[in-house]
Design an enzyme around this catalytic site. Sequence first.
Site, PDB file in Angstrom:
ATOM      1  N   HIS A 119       0.846  -1.427  -0.269  1.00 62.97           N
ATOM      2  CA  HIS A 119      -0.339   0.096   0.311  1.00 62.97           C
ATOM      3  C   HIS A 119       0.741   1.250   0.210  1.00 62.97           C
ATOM      4  CE1 HIS A 119       0.576  -0.173   4.591  1.00 62.97           C
ATOM      5  NE2 HIS A 119       0.936  -0.496   4.083  1.00 62.97           N
ATOM      6  N   HIS A 120       1.890   1.324   0.063  1.00 59.10           N
ATOM      7  CA  HIS A 120       3.062   1.923   0.148  1.00 59.10           C
ATOM      8  C   HIS A 120       3.406   2.743  -1.209  1.00 59.10           C
ATOM      9  CE1 HIS A 120       3.076   2.185   4.085  1.00 59.10           C
ATOM     10  NE2 HIS A 120       3.817   1.167   4.135  1.00 59.10           N
ATOM     11  N   ALA A 121       2.599   1.994  -2.629  1.00 64.50           N
ATOM     12  CA  ALA A 121       2.670   1.520  -3.430  1.00 64.50           C
ATOM     13  C   ALA A 121       2.374   2.988  -5.020  1.00 64.50           C
ATOM     14  CB  ALA A 121       3.041   0.482  -4.611  1.00 64.50           C
ATOM     15  N   ASP A 162      -1.176   4.708   2.553  1.00 66.74           N
ATOM     16  CA  ASP A 162      -0.955   6.148   1.987  1.00 66.74           C
ATOM     17  C   ASP A 162      -0.605   6.251   0.521  1.00 66.74           C
ATOM     18  OD1 ASP A 162       1.447   4.978   1.782  1.00 66.74           O
ATOM     19  OD2 ASP A 162       3.270   6.906   2.139  1.00 66.74           O
TER      20      ASP A 162
END
Length: 314
Positions: A119-121, A162
């Site tokens: 989910h930080h991509a 993010d």
Amino acid sequence: MTPLIFDPIYSQLELPDRHRFPIEKYRALRDALLAGGALPSQFMRPKPVAPALIGNELSERYIQQFVAGELDRQAMRRIGFPWSDQLVKRTFTAVGGTILAGALSLERGRAINLTGGYHHAFYDYGAGFCIVNDLYLSALNLIQHYGIKRVLIFDCDVHQGDGTASLAQAREDIFTVSLHGEKNFPFRKKQSDIDVALPKGTTDDDYLAAVEATLEQALTEFRPEAVIYDAGADVHVNDDLGHFEISTQGVYERDRLVFARCEAAGLPVSAVIGGGYQRDIEALVEVHSQLFYAAGVCPRLTGDQTQAVSAPLR
């Protein structure tokens, strides 16, 4: 019977000694589930997603540079992995696993990928061990190919989602929720549709109350037709990167709560295991296993007794 998505490549990545990422946990989790009663027939092997297809939804230049090993040193440092052909294969196979879990959840009610939660991509860069955002792409697949009108991404990893928030920000058909550590990575948060930032030292009762209230709010406000659940194990008290005080029982109750509430609402759930960073792989696998116990994949061991917790969800 809950489909379980796994490929050996999930754990087949050579990393430097003492690297922070516990790459062996995926194979160890598969082995533990089989030893605990999961059936070999439950496991399904995903197909890697074609990079060209991902390039239609993300930055084509970024994807091409990653595949060719042309991202600069700073970009790879932000990701946290050394580049290799194996990393490329693993990345697109993991994304394929989450997409497959999403599709199978529509048929079976729930499905779990034994990796995922990247989910930080972002659209054109990766960070925090995340290269391509599988959660977002799975949501798009459900919308574009299965006629789902609204997808909820419910992220309980201890780190804010993010990249997912940024990618879905302009979309009304993808609703992003993140319950995470207030003072934890990423230190510059993005805005999800609902963000719940919890303080260091959060314990079971406060955490479970927040999960329940936030899930109820999301289901009421957004009225999703499918749910993608990031069941991060890094909320656990012993996680090296978590800073919460959540017990193993608390992790189990969280996962059971999510499955139960979604089942009561008639919603399919595709889950990914998310983050978990204990260096003790056996202990880490036990925390990740709570997701599978909550889904009724195999019985849960508590103390010296085996309790069959695969009873019907309330």
